[in-house]
Design a protein around this motif. Structure first.
Motif, PDB file in Angstrom:
ATOM      1  N   ARG A   1      32.728  29.427  34.501  1.00 58.13           N
ATOM      2  CA  ARG A   1      33.564  30.618  34.455  1.00 58.13           C
ATOM      3  C   ARG A   1      33.145  31.559  35.583  1.00 58.13           C
ATOM      4  O   ARG A   1      32.158  31.316  36.267  1.00 58.13           O
ATOM      5  N   ASP A   2      33.875  32.646  35.732  1.00 59.18           N
ATOM      6  CA  ASP A   2      33.537  33.651  36.743  1.00 59.18           C
ATOM      7  C   ASP A   2      32.537  34.656  36.184  1.00 59.18           C
ATOM      8  O   ASP A   2      32.628  35.056  35.017  1.00 59.18           O
ATOM      9  N   LEU A   3      31.623  35.066  37.019  1.00 61.30           N
ATOM     10  CA  LEU A   3      30.612  36.048  36.632  1.00 61.30           C
ATOM     11  C   LEU A   3      31.238  37.434  36.516  1.00 61.30           C
ATOM     12  O   LEU A   3      32.078  37.818  37.331  1.00 61.30           O
TER      13      LEU A   3
ATOM     14  N   THR B   1      37.276  18.463  24.841  1.00 64.16           N
ATOM     15  CA  THR B   1      36.497  19.498  25.530  1.00 64.16           C
ATOM     16  C   THR B   1      37.197  20.017  26.772  1.00 64.16           C
ATOM     17  O   THR B   1      37.066  21.182  27.133  1.00 64.16           O
ATOM     18  N   GLY B   2      37.951  19.173  27.426  1.00 63.30           N
ATOM     19  CA  GLY B   2      38.428  19.478  28.778  1.00 63.30           C
ATOM     20  C   GLY B   2      37.585  18.671  29.747  1.00 63.30           C
ATOM     21  O   GLY B   2      36.460  18.262  29.438  1.00 63.30           O
ATOM     22  N   GLU B   3      38.106  18.434  30.944  1.00 66.30           N
ATOM     23  CA  GLU B   3      37.424  17.506  31.861  1.00 66.30           C
ATOM     24  C   GLU B   3      36.812  18.179  33.084  1.00 66.30           C
ATOM     25  O   GLU B   3      36.321  17.498  33.971  1.00 66.30           O
ATOM     26  N   HIS B   4      36.863  19.509  33.143  1.00 69.30           N
ATOM     27  CA  HIS B   4      36.234  20.190  34.282  1.00 69.30           C
ATOM     28  C   HIS B   4      34.780  20.497  33.913  1.00 69.30           C
ATOM     29  O   HIS B   4      34.388  21.643  33.718  1.00 69.30           O
TER      30      HIS B   4
ATOM     31  N   LEU C   1      40.511  43.709  35.595  1.00 69.51           N
ATOM     32  CA  LEU C   1      39.555  42.741  36.148  1.00 69.51           C
ATOM     33  C   LEU C   1      39.970  41.316  35.777  1.00 69.51           C
ATOM     34  O   LEU C   1      39.925  40.404  36.607  1.00 69.51           O
ATOM     35  N   LEU C   2      40.351  41.147  34.516  1.00 70.54           N
ATOM     36  CA  LEU C   2      40.823  39.833  34.065  1.00 70.54           C
ATOM     37  C   LEU C   2      42.075  39.415  34.821  1.00 70.54           C
ATOM     38  O   LEU C   2      42.216  38.278  35.252  1.00 70.54           O
ATOM     39  N   GLN C   3      42.987  40.376  34.977  1.00 67.38           N
ATOM     40  CA  GLN C   3      44.300  40.066  35.541  1.00 67.38           C
ATOM     41  C   GLN C   3      44.216  39.652  36.995  1.00 67.38           C
ATOM     42  O   GLN C   3      44.927  38.739  37.436  1.00 67.38           O
ATOM     43  N   VAL C   4      43.342  40.272  37.759  1.00 69.53           N
ATOM     44  CA  VAL C   4      43.357  40.022  39.205  1.00 69.53           C
ATOM     45  C   VAL C   4      42.862  38.612  39.533  1.00 69.53           C
ATOM     46  O   VAL C   4      43.319  37.993  40.476  1.00 69.53           O
ATOM     47  N   PHE C   5      41.944  38.086  38.698  1.00 67.50           N
ATOM     48  CA  PHE C   5      41.544  36.677  38.814  1.00 67.50           C
ATOM     49  C   PHE C   5      40.443  36.415  37.809  1.00 67.50           C
ATOM     50  O   PHE C   5      39.473  37.163  37.728  1.00 67.50           O
ATOM     51  N   ASN C   6      40.576  35.356  37.037  1.00 70.89           N
ATOM     52  CA  ASN C   6      39.481  34.957  36.144  1.00 70.89           C
ATOM     53  C   ASN C   6      39.603  33.496  35.768  1.00 70.89           C
ATOM     54  O   ASN C   6      40.692  32.950  35.688  1.00 70.89           O
ATOM     55  N   ARG C   7      38.461  32.897  35.524  1.00 64.43           N
ATOM     56  CA  ARG C   7      38.398  31.556  34.932  1.00 64.43           C
ATOM     57  C   ARG C   7      37.795  31.706  33.522  1.00 64.43           C
ATOM     58  O   ARG C   7      37.040  30.847  33.087  1.00 64.43           O
ATOM     59  N   ASP C   8      38.092  32.808  32.857  1.00 65.69           N
ATOM     60  CA  ASP C   8      37.302  33.355  31.765  1.00 65.69           C
ATOM     61  C   ASP C   8      36.069  33.975  32.415  1.00 65.69           C
ATOM     62  O   ASP C   8      35.688  33.586  33.536  1.00 65.69           O
ATOM     63  N   PHE C   9      35.455  34.903  31.735  1.00 62.37           N
ATOM     64  CA  PHE C   9      34.282  35.577  32.297  1.00 62.37           C
ATOM     65  C   PHE C   9      33.013  35.170  31.559  1.00 62.37           C
ATOM     66  O   PHE C   9      33.047  34.776  30.388  1.00 62.37           O
TER      67      PHE C   9
ATOM     68  N   SER D   1      38.479  23.657  30.631  1.00 57.27           N
ATOM     69  CA  SER D   1      39.888  23.249  30.595  1.00 57.27           C
ATOM     70  C   SER D   1      40.598  23.420  31.926  1.00 57.27           C
ATOM     71  O   SER D   1      41.572  22.740  32.194  1.00 57.27           O
ATOM     72  N   ARG D   2      40.131  24.359  32.777  1.00 54.57           N
ATOM     73  CA  ARG D   2      40.793  24.511  34.079  1.00 54.57           C
ATOM     74  C   ARG D   2      39.853  25.188  35.066  1.00 54.57           C
ATOM     75  O   ARG D   2      39.047  26.041  34.706  1.00 54.57           O
ATOM     76  N   PRO D   3      39.971  24.848  36.367  1.00 54.12           N
ATOM     77  CA  PRO D   3      39.039  25.367  37.368  1.00 54.12           C
ATOM     78  C   PRO D   3      39.583  26.554  38.149  1.00 54.12           C
ATOM     79  O   PRO D   3      38.947  27.034  39.065  1.00 54.12           O
ATOM     80  N   ASN D   4      40.812  27.009  37.796  1.00 50.07           N
ATOM     81  CA  ASN D   4      41.428  28.064  38.606  1.00 50.07           C
ATOM     82  C   ASN D   4      41.792  29.262  37.718  1.00 50.07           C
ATOM     83  O   ASN D   4      41.402  29.336  36.561  1.00 50.07           O
ATOM     84  N   ASN D   5      42.562  30.177  38.269  1.00 42.74           N
ATOM     85  CA  ASN D   5      42.871  31.436  37.588  1.00 42.74           C
ATOM     86  C   ASN D   5      43.604  31.207  36.257  1.00 42.74           C
ATOM     87  O   ASN D   5      44.628  30.527  36.210  1.00 42.74           O
TER      88      ASN D   5
END
Length: 851
Positions: A232-234, A224-227, A295-303, A320-324
């Motif tokens: 995700r980002d709104l 699953t991933g551990e985060h 919008l995705l490119q500038v920053f996302n953790r998935d939307f 899977s990850r907490p950052n961009n």
């Protein structure tokens, strides 16, 4: 309906974040209608650069010249010793022309309403308001706007907006908190950095494992991933038309910690989407696919759309990850002689930041020279295979992501570059007059008009008569001012002239007058001081009045969650019990009938009893509770209620204005002003914030009727997201497998601490601290402070544990209150408690406090 129509017809406000002056300018220049930012004090993003007084003044002037507003965050809990600084700060904000302050603390809100009603206040999302009843209370508190909890759905927003004249603000883009804002104490209890004080360390972005009682990792096979707590980002860019129809006024972008380029890009795209709403009556897309990519490119953790439509469960999360994450760039073809060959799925430019997802993890690199075949090129395009220098390890098929787009960043930077400002208002001018008279210049900006006159009189032209083209050129030289000349009309005699210096001076005077911000209603400093003194005097009188009342009998207050533990508490010697609260799925809670029977039993035994209401309830659950309260009002004697949020206070008043009530710790009473506010409303008792340290508690203990959490589970977070159901409960759309009731679950952090998870009947997750709060050894000190009631929060303990804990605390408290403090020692009691909870205890914030 009229109210909804009015709200629908209002233009949407795009509200941007700014953690620095550069980010502020980026917001304004890209179309923000308002910007929220923090000063150096009292801000819920203490680690942002924030604004000193000089920068604040500069920002306000810059915004107001461009018809934008500035809201300043005062959205933390304020300690009593900080109130004098706060009083000075509030007046300064008013004096320099801040448009509103965003507030969390009810005491501060009531203070502003009393001493500075001219100041507009917005209720922070930290106030945890998600129902029309909560909004109703905020209206009475003097707020003109409320920022709803992020968990509020579209249907709930619509209901709320229809029932209030207040402006409704909602988050539309950016990072999400996994727990209800204002109710999260996770960072506070783990490391002393409190979200309620603006210093959250974001422990939800760390790694966790979901384990059972045997400490087995239940997700090890699922990959699953551990985060497990990282959302995700709104992104609600395509929901803006519906938000407008619903009656939302302000669209808030999260990101005071983000760089200016992020603010510039997101605000530009959202402004474009807002401008297109009227052009898309059939509900077509508001952004192009290329704009969504930006919008995705500038920053996302998935939307994610968050809770706007439904509870998305696992699809809310970025496990899977907490950052961009960046955007997909392509795949590795091969690595050869220090060059990485990439088959592109998007464009690449020198300066781009890319990340390779390899079997060994992720490796980042900044793109330097790009080659196509053996030729150096300025860019690589979709479908091409290009080469870049690379000294790491990669394998064919490894995925490549672009985490930073150099072209997009440069485009963003250009938008707020000094001297290249583009946010300007159009001016219409009319130059008129006759030979021998001074010429007049009327300048119009929207509804505003100013008129200035030439220094010299117009004379007959000997060489070059004044033409429209010449006048337009001179009057249109508006340079770095926030204006541009759109139209110029000339009503002058033919063949006259005016010195160029006069035209320039007229233009300068007109601009100067337009830039003078219309003065608001201001309070002079002397009047403000008098108001503050009256407020302090009232508070002193109220404190004295409460102290002169009959003192509260010292009691041990025991919170229980079912009839079995209630009986155990009574057998242990409890003189006061709190029934109800959350109903855990892992055990049978109180039914309404059982609450009635419990009250009758306690009354016959002379036991003080209160019904604790849940800390979080949504719009539908509030309506259901209202029906229960109406039935309860018909009992022979109404029970005392303990409210856990502002909406519940309004619910009980709806049924009976005089219904006796108490206030639970979830209402974050952190200072005298908040304490006085609830007592003024009629509260019989107030449980203080668990984030206070002993010196603050001693100050608040001057007020009789305060209760202190002294033992039990510390709830660190409440969330609409359930990690057990989302990861183990079946696929989306299927019925939940009710895994949460089959065995206990814990979230294990990277230090191997196991945080207990409980799920309530509404499938909300409640996350508890690893260690039990235990102030048993401090009971004598607590009593010396003047605190008469201490609470044992025993909502997850077994009947046997409840009976033993209540007996120990009751015996100790009785001994201390009989004046035998010197003869009482905590050794035996602590030995018994330690045998019950061998994992150890915490004293919470009693000694360390919070930042």
């Amino acid at each position: 309906m009229d109210e909804i129509k009015t709200k629908e017809s209002r233009p949407l406000e795009l509200l941007a974040p700014a953690g620095s002056f550069e980010a502020f300018k980026a917001a304004v220049e890209n179309g923000a209608d308002a910007v929220y930012l923090g000063g150096k004090s009292f801000s819920a993003r203490a680690s942002a650069a924030n604004f000193d007084l000089e920068e604040l003044q500069k920002a306000i002037r810059y915004a107001h010249e461009r018809q934008a507003k500035v809201y300043v965050t005062v959205n933390i809990l304020i300690a009593d010793q900080e109130f004098q600084e706060l009083l000075d700060y509030l007046y300064t904000l008013h004096e320099i022309g801040v448009d509103a302050v965003i507030v969390q603390d009810v005491g501060v809100a009531e203070l502003i309403h009393t001493i500075l009603p001219e100041m507009e206040t917005h209720a922070s999302t930290q106030m945890t308001v998600n129902t029309s009843w909560g909004v109703q209370h905020l209206e009475a508190l003097g707020f003109c706007r409320v920022v709803l909890a992020r968990e509020t759905s579209a249907d709930e927003m619509k209901t709320i907006a229809a029932k209030t004249p207040l402006e409704i603000e909602v988050f539309v883009h950016g990072a999400l908190c996994i727990g209800y804002s204002g109710q999260c104490l996770m960072s506070s209890f783990i490391g002393g950095r409190s979200g309620n004080r603006g210093t959250c360390a974001q422990p939800c972005r760390m790694t966790y494992q979901l384990v059972n009682e045997e400490k087995e990792n239940l997700l090890i096979q699922k990959n699953t991933g551990e985060h497990l707590l990282s959302p995700r980002d709104l992104n609600l860019a395509e929901e803006l038309a519906e938000l407008k129809r619903i009656g939302i006024h302000s669209l808030k972008v999260e990101g005071r910690m983000k760089r200016p380029e992020y603010v510039a890009t997101v605000i530009r795209l959202y402004k474009q989407a807002i401008n297109r709403i009227e052009d898309q009556p059939e509900g077509g897309p508001l952004l192009t696919s290329e704009e969504h990519q930006e919008l995705l490119q500038v920053f996302n953790r998935d939307f994610t759309s968050g809770y706007f439509r439904e509870n998305l469960g696992a699809e809310l999360m970025s496990y899977s990850r907490p950052n961009n994450r960046g955007t997909r760039l392509g795949r590795v073809v091969r690595l050869e002689s220090g060059r990485l060959f990439i088959k592109l799925e998007a464009a690449i430019h020198p300066g781009d930041g890319i990340e390779l997802w390899t079997g060994r993890g992720r490796e980042g690199v900044t793109v330097g020279t790009i080659w196509r075949d053996k030729t150096e090129v300025e860019e690589g395009l979709h479908g091409e295979t290009v080469q870049i220098e690379f000294s790491g390890i990669a394998h064919p098929g490894d995925r490549v992501f672009k985490t930073n787009d150099a072209v997009l960043m440069e485009k963003a930077r250009e938008s707020f570059q000094e001297g290249r400002e583009k946010r300007k208002s159009s001016l219409n001018m009319n130059l008129s007059g006759h030979k021998g008279d001074k010429l007049s210049l009327e300048v119009m900006e929207g509804e505003r008009r100013v008129t200035v006159y030439s220094t010299s009189v117009a004379q007959k032209a000997l060489k070059r008569p004044l033409t429209r083209e010449y006048a337009f050129r001179q009057l249109g030289r508006l340079g770095t001012t926030p204006f541009w000349l759109d139209k110029l009309e000339l009503e002058i005699d033919e063949g006259i002239m005016l010195p160029v210096s006069d035209l320039n001076e007229m233009r300068r005077l007109a601009v100067e007058e337009l830039l003078q911000v219309k003065p608001r209603q201001r309070v002079d400093r002397q009047s403000y001081r008098q108001r503050v003194e009256r407020w302090k005097h009232r508070q002193g009188e109220e404190r004295a009045s409460f102290q002169s009342m009959k003192s509260v009998i010292p009691q041990i207050s025991v919170a229980v969650s079912n009839t079995e533990t209630l009986q155990a508490a009574l057998k242990g010697g409890a003189s006061r019990v709190l029934v109800g609260g959350e109903h855990w799925r892992s055990q049978r809670g109180f039914s309404l009938e059982e609450i009635r029977i419990s009250f009758e039993s306690c009354r016959k035994l002379g036991i003080d009893c209160a019904w604790r209401l849940p800390r979080i309830i949504n719009q539908a659950q509030s309506a259901s509770l209202l029906e229960d309260l109406k039935r309860t009002a018909e009992w022979a004697k109404k029970p005392k209620l303990m409210v856990s949020n502002l909406g519940e206070l309004e619910l009980i008043r709806t049924v009976d204005e005089d219904w006796p009530f108490e206030v639970d710790y979830s209402l974050n009473v952190f200072n005298e002003a908040s304490l006085a506010y609830f007592f003024r409303l009629g509260a019989k008792r107030v449980t203080l914030s668990p984030e206070l340290h002993h010196e603050q508690l001693a100050h608040l203990a001057k007020w009789p009727g305060v209760e202190l959490l002294a033992f039990g589970d510390l709830e660190m977070m409440v969330s609409e997201y359930c990690p057990v159901g989302a990861t183990l409960g079946g696929k989306k759309g299927e019925h939940c497998a009710r895994t949460c009731v089959k065995e206990p679950h814990y979230l294990r952090d990277r230090m191997r601490y196991d945080f207990p998870v409980e799920t309530d009947q509404e499938c909300r997750m409640h996350l508890f601290n690893v260690k039990i709060l235990n102030l048993y050894e401090e009971l004598a000190q607590i009593r010396r402070m003047g605190i008469s009631t201490v609470r044992l929060q025993l909502t997850r303990q077994t009947p046997g544990q409840v009976r033993q804990i209540v007996r120990l605390f009751s015996e100790a408290w009785d001994t201390i209150n009989l004046g035998k403090k010197a003869s009482w020692t905590s050794d035996e009691g602590m030995a018994e408690l330690t045998s019950l909870f061998p994992e150890g205890f915490t004293k919470g914030h009693f000694f360390r406090g919070v930042l």
